[in-house]
Design a protein around this motif. Structure first.
Motif, PDB file in Angstrom:
ATOM      1  N   TYR A 128       0.698  -0.935   0.023  1.00 35.04           N
ATOM      2  CA  TYR A 128      -0.111  -0.114  -0.011  1.00 35.04           C
ATOM      3  C   TYR A 128       1.029   1.037   0.208  1.00 35.04           C
ATOM      4  CZ  TYR A 128      -3.445   3.507   1.307  1.00 35.04           C
ATOM      5  OH  TYR A 128      -4.142   4.614   1.402  1.00 35.04           O
ATOM      6  N   ILE A 129       1.865   1.278   0.963  1.00 41.93           N
ATOM      7  CA  ILE A 129       2.997   2.833   0.861  1.00 41.93           C
ATOM      8  C   ILE A 129       3.376   2.428  -0.510  1.00 41.93           C
ATOM      9  CG2 ILE A 129       4.569   3.525   1.771  1.00 41.93           C
ATOM     10  CD1 ILE A 129       4.136   1.848   4.645  1.00 41.93           C
ATOM     11  N   VAL A 130       3.555   1.731  -1.120  1.00 39.81           N
ATOM     12  CA  VAL A 130       4.353   2.207  -2.580  1.00 39.81           C
ATOM     13  C   VAL A 130       3.812   2.614  -3.416  1.00 39.81           C
ATOM     14  CG1 VAL A 130       5.750   0.499  -3.960  1.00 39.81           C
ATOM     15  CG2 VAL A 130       6.449  -0.269  -2.041  1.00 39.81           C
ATOM     16  N   ALA A 131       2.400   1.494  -3.145  1.00 39.98           N
ATOM     17  CA  ALA A 131       1.385   1.723  -4.677  1.00 39.98           C
ATOM     18  C   ALA A 131       0.740   3.785  -4.449  1.00 39.98           C
ATOM     19  CB  ALA A 131       0.448   1.339  -4.417  1.00 39.98           C
ATOM     20  N   ARG A 132       0.804   3.617  -3.002  1.00 45.06           N
ATOM     21  CA  ARG A 132       0.447   5.351  -2.559  1.00 45.06           C
ATOM     22  C   ARG A 132       1.419   6.443  -3.007  1.00 45.06           C
ATOM     23  NH1 ARG A 132      -0.192   9.342  -0.980  1.00 45.06           N
ATOM     24  NH2 ARG A 132      -1.769  10.635   0.196  1.00 45.06           N
ATOM     25  N   GLY A 133       2.753   5.686  -3.270  1.00 44.62           N
ATOM     26  CA  GLY A 133       3.530   6.953  -3.397  1.00 44.62           C
ATOM     27  C   GLY A 133       3.428   7.084  -5.042  1.00 44.62           C
ATOM     28  N   VAL A 134       4.220   5.848  -6.151  1.00 48.12           N
ATOM     29  CA  VAL A 134       3.479   6.148  -7.101  1.00 48.12           C
ATOM     30  C   VAL A 134       1.980   6.574  -7.712  1.00 48.12           C
ATOM     31  CG1 VAL A 134       3.254   4.681  -9.478  1.00 48.12           C
ATOM     32  CG2 VAL A 134       4.886   3.688  -7.715  1.00 48.12           C
ATOM     33  N   ILE A 135       0.739   6.340  -7.429  1.00 47.96           N
ATOM     34  CA  ILE A 135       0.050   7.240  -7.237  1.00 47.96           C
ATOM     35  C   ILE A 135      -0.224   8.477  -6.755  1.00 47.96           C
ATOM     36  CG2 ILE A 135      -2.747   7.279  -7.211  1.00 47.96           C
ATOM     37  CD1 ILE A 135      -2.425   3.456  -6.835  1.00 47.96           C
ATOM     38  N   GLY A 136       0.600   8.974  -5.545  1.00 49.91           N
ATOM     39  CA  GLY A 136       0.063  10.470  -5.054  1.00 49.91           C
ATOM     40  C   GLY A 136       1.259  10.913  -6.250  1.00 49.91           C
ATOM     41  N   TRP A 137       2.578  10.693  -6.750  1.00 50.75           N
ATOM     42  CA  TRP A 137       3.217  11.553  -7.804  1.00 50.75           C
ATOM     43  C   TRP A 137       2.395  11.523  -9.225  1.00 50.75           C
ATOM     44  CZ3 TRP A 137       7.770   9.008 -10.997  1.00 50.75           C
ATOM     45  CH2 TRP A 137       8.299   9.716 -11.900  1.00 50.75           C
ATOM     46  N   PHE A 138       1.481  10.878 -10.121  1.00 48.91           N
ATOM     47  CA  PHE A 138       0.384  10.619 -11.086  1.00 48.91           C
ATOM     48  C   PHE A 138      -0.854  12.013 -10.243  1.00 48.91           C
ATOM     49  CE2 PHE A 138      -3.001   8.608 -13.856  1.00 48.91           C
ATOM     50  CZ  PHE A 138      -2.757   9.419 -15.027  1.00 48.91           C
ATOM     51  N   ALA A 139      -1.287  11.461  -8.793  1.00 53.18           N
ATOM     52  CA  ALA A 139      -2.575  12.724  -8.739  1.00 53.18           C
ATOM     53  C   ALA A 139      -1.649  14.164  -8.372  1.00 53.18           C
ATOM     54  CB  ALA A 139      -2.461  12.219  -7.109  1.00 53.18           C
ATOM     55  N   ARG A 140      -0.698  14.213  -8.427  1.00 53.10           N
ATOM     56  CA  ARG A 140       0.115  15.004  -7.546  1.00 53.10           C
ATOM     57  C   ARG A 140       0.215  16.359  -8.874  1.00 53.10           C
ATOM     58  NH1 ARG A 140       2.608  13.351  -3.310  1.00 53.10           N
ATOM     59  NH2 ARG A 140       4.548  12.951  -4.636  1.00 53.10           N
ATOM     60  N   GLN A 141       0.551  16.394 -10.132  1.00 52.66           N
ATOM     61  CA  GLN A 141       0.647  16.102 -11.580  1.00 52.66           C
ATOM     62  C   GLN A 141      -0.504  16.669 -12.058  1.00 52.66           C
ATOM     63  OE1 GLN A 141       2.185  12.541 -13.297  1.00 52.66           O
ATOM     64  NE2 GLN A 141       4.438  13.359 -13.154  1.00 52.66           N
ATOM     65  N   ILE A 142      -2.104  16.279 -11.933  1.00 52.61           N
ATOM     66  CA  ILE A 142      -3.336  16.405 -12.314  1.00 52.61           C
ATOM     67  C   ILE A 142      -3.176  17.392 -11.466  1.00 52.61           C
ATOM     68  CG2 ILE A 142      -5.334  15.802 -12.473  1.00 52.61           C
ATOM     69  CD1 ILE A 142      -4.147  12.725 -12.819  1.00 52.61           C
ATOM     70  N   LEU A 143      -3.311  17.119 -10.130  1.00 57.72           N
ATOM     71  CA  LEU A 143      -3.878  18.884  -9.156  1.00 57.72           C
ATOM     72  C   LEU A 143      -2.839  19.955  -9.836  1.00 57.72           C
ATOM     73  CD1 LEU A 143      -4.505  16.558  -6.121  1.00 57.72           C
ATOM     74  CD2 LEU A 143      -5.973  17.517  -7.703  1.00 57.72           C
ATOM     75  N   TRP A 144      -1.964  20.028  -9.700  1.00 57.89           N
ATOM     76  CA  TRP A 144      -0.835  20.651 -10.608  1.00 57.89           C
ATOM     77  C   TRP A 144      -1.152  21.999 -11.793  1.00 57.89           C
ATOM     78  CZ3 TRP A 144       4.597  18.745  -8.710  1.00 57.89           C
ATOM     79  CH2 TRP A 144       4.653  18.759  -6.927  1.00 57.89           C
ATOM     80  N   ASP A 145      -1.641  20.357 -12.412  1.00 55.10           N
ATOM     81  CA  ASP A 145      -2.235  21.260 -13.210  1.00 55.10           C
ATOM     82  C   ASP A 145      -3.439  21.971 -13.810  1.00 55.10           C
ATOM     83  OD1 ASP A 145      -2.093  21.263 -16.380  1.00 55.10           O
ATOM     84  OD2 ASP A 145      -3.985  19.888 -16.975  1.00 55.10           O
ATOM     85  N   LEU A 146      -4.374  21.262 -12.980  1.00 58.51           N
ATOM     86  CA  LEU A 146      -5.418  22.762 -12.693  1.00 58.51           C
ATOM     87  C   LEU A 146      -5.120  23.323 -12.121  1.00 58.51           C
ATOM     88  CD1 LEU A 146      -7.946  19.336 -11.681  1.00 58.51           C
ATOM     89  CD2 LEU A 146      -7.671  20.844 -13.698  1.00 58.51           C
ATOM     90  N   GLU A 147      -4.583  23.701 -11.490  1.00 58.11           N
ATOM     91  CA  GLU A 147      -3.755  24.902 -10.831  1.00 58.11           C
ATOM     92  C   GLU A 147      -3.289  26.235 -11.261  1.00 58.11           C
ATOM     93  OE1 GLU A 147      -2.332  24.093  -6.745  1.00 58.11           O
ATOM     94  OE2 GLU A 147      -3.738  23.104  -6.126  1.00 58.11           O
ATOM     95  N   SER A 148      -2.330  25.519 -12.159  1.00 60.15           N
ATOM     96  CA  SER A 148      -1.881  26.625 -13.683  1.00 60.15           C
ATOM     97  C   SER A 148      -2.556  27.007 -13.813  1.00 60.15           C
ATOM     98  CB  SER A 148      -0.363  25.342 -13.918  1.00 60.15           C
ATOM     99  OG  SER A 148      -1.107  24.597 -14.861  1.00 60.15           O
TER     100      SER A 148
END
Length: 251
Positions: A128-148
């Protein structure tokens, strides 16, 4: 007679044109003072075209830090991310490895069910911890794109943000379920522990959780070209790690 004429002139009512000139001059002077005061107040206020710093995204703030005159020295700006990455890597290793250190385990000779603590507690937590890190990276990219891009999905943004964050916490469970199910199925064939489990079970499980996260994204986000680019980038980065690890393992 002259004195009387002066007195008559002084007592005569003033001309209306003179009164109008005086009134116009006074109003012009008052208007000038008012515009000067308003201009002074406007200079103290931020322009409507300027973006206040608290509302600027992280990319713009970093750009300003690199371009401003009182910026930090170049060597410090290079050294600081290296320190951050080193601390982050060490912290991530400790977070992942505590699940394998904290719980007591049996010997592998005890079989699959004898090592239930490892198979159903420690290993799923680490997955869970490893998958959370990979998915969190992907999710932050999406949220940063929406904020920019403020105009992008403006009306649906609060709901999109909540849905992305909710999926970020739930989809890593798919990694744990995949890996645990694979261990259970192979245990029926008397294969325990799984050889090269990082390559044969853990990494494919991480790919599956990333796919589940992509499918659970709102359709407005999946329709964006940037989301597809982020998915390819994350998939390529994780694939590079997979092949590098596999090459080192089988070398």
């Amino acid at each position: 007679p002259v004195h009387q004429q002066d007195q008559d002139d002084c007592g005569a009512p003033p001309d209306e044109s003179i009164i109008n000139e005086i009134v116009d001059e006074a109003s012009i002077r008052a208007q000038s003072q008012k515009s000067t005061a308003d201009k002074g107040q406007d200079e103290c206020r931020p322009s409507q075209k300027e973006v206040p710093l608290p509302h600027m995204n992280d990319k713009a703030l970093l750009r300003l830090q690199d371009c401003c005159r009182d910026r930090d020295p170049r060597w410090w700006r290079i050294l600081l991310p290296i320190c951050y990455m080193t601390i982050f890597g060490a912290s991530l290793a400790l977070i992942v490895l505590w699940a394998f250190v904290f719980f007591p385990f049996q010997k592998p000779e005890m079989g699959f069910w004898g090592n239930w603590m490892f198979n159903f507690v420690a290993h799923p937590v680490a997955n869970y911890i490893v998958a959370r890190g990979v998915i969190g990276w992907f999710a932050r990219q999406i949220l940063w794109d929406l904020e920019s891009r403020p105009s992008l999905c403006k009306a649906q943004r609060p709901e999109i943000t909540r849905q992305v964050e909710r999926s970020l916490h739930l989809t890593p469970i798919a990694d744990s379920l995949w890996c645990a199910s694979e261990h259970v199925l192979l245990s029926f064939a008397n294969v325990y522990p799984i050889p090269f489990s990082t390559v044969l079970s853990c990494t494919p499980a991480a790919f599956s959780s990333m796919g589940v996260f992509y499918l659970l994204l709102p359709k407005e986000v999946r329709a964006l070209q940037s989301t597809a680019s982020f998915a390819k980038f994350t998939f390529s980065s994780w694939s590079a790690y997979f092949f590098l690890y596999a090459g080192m393992l089988f070398y």
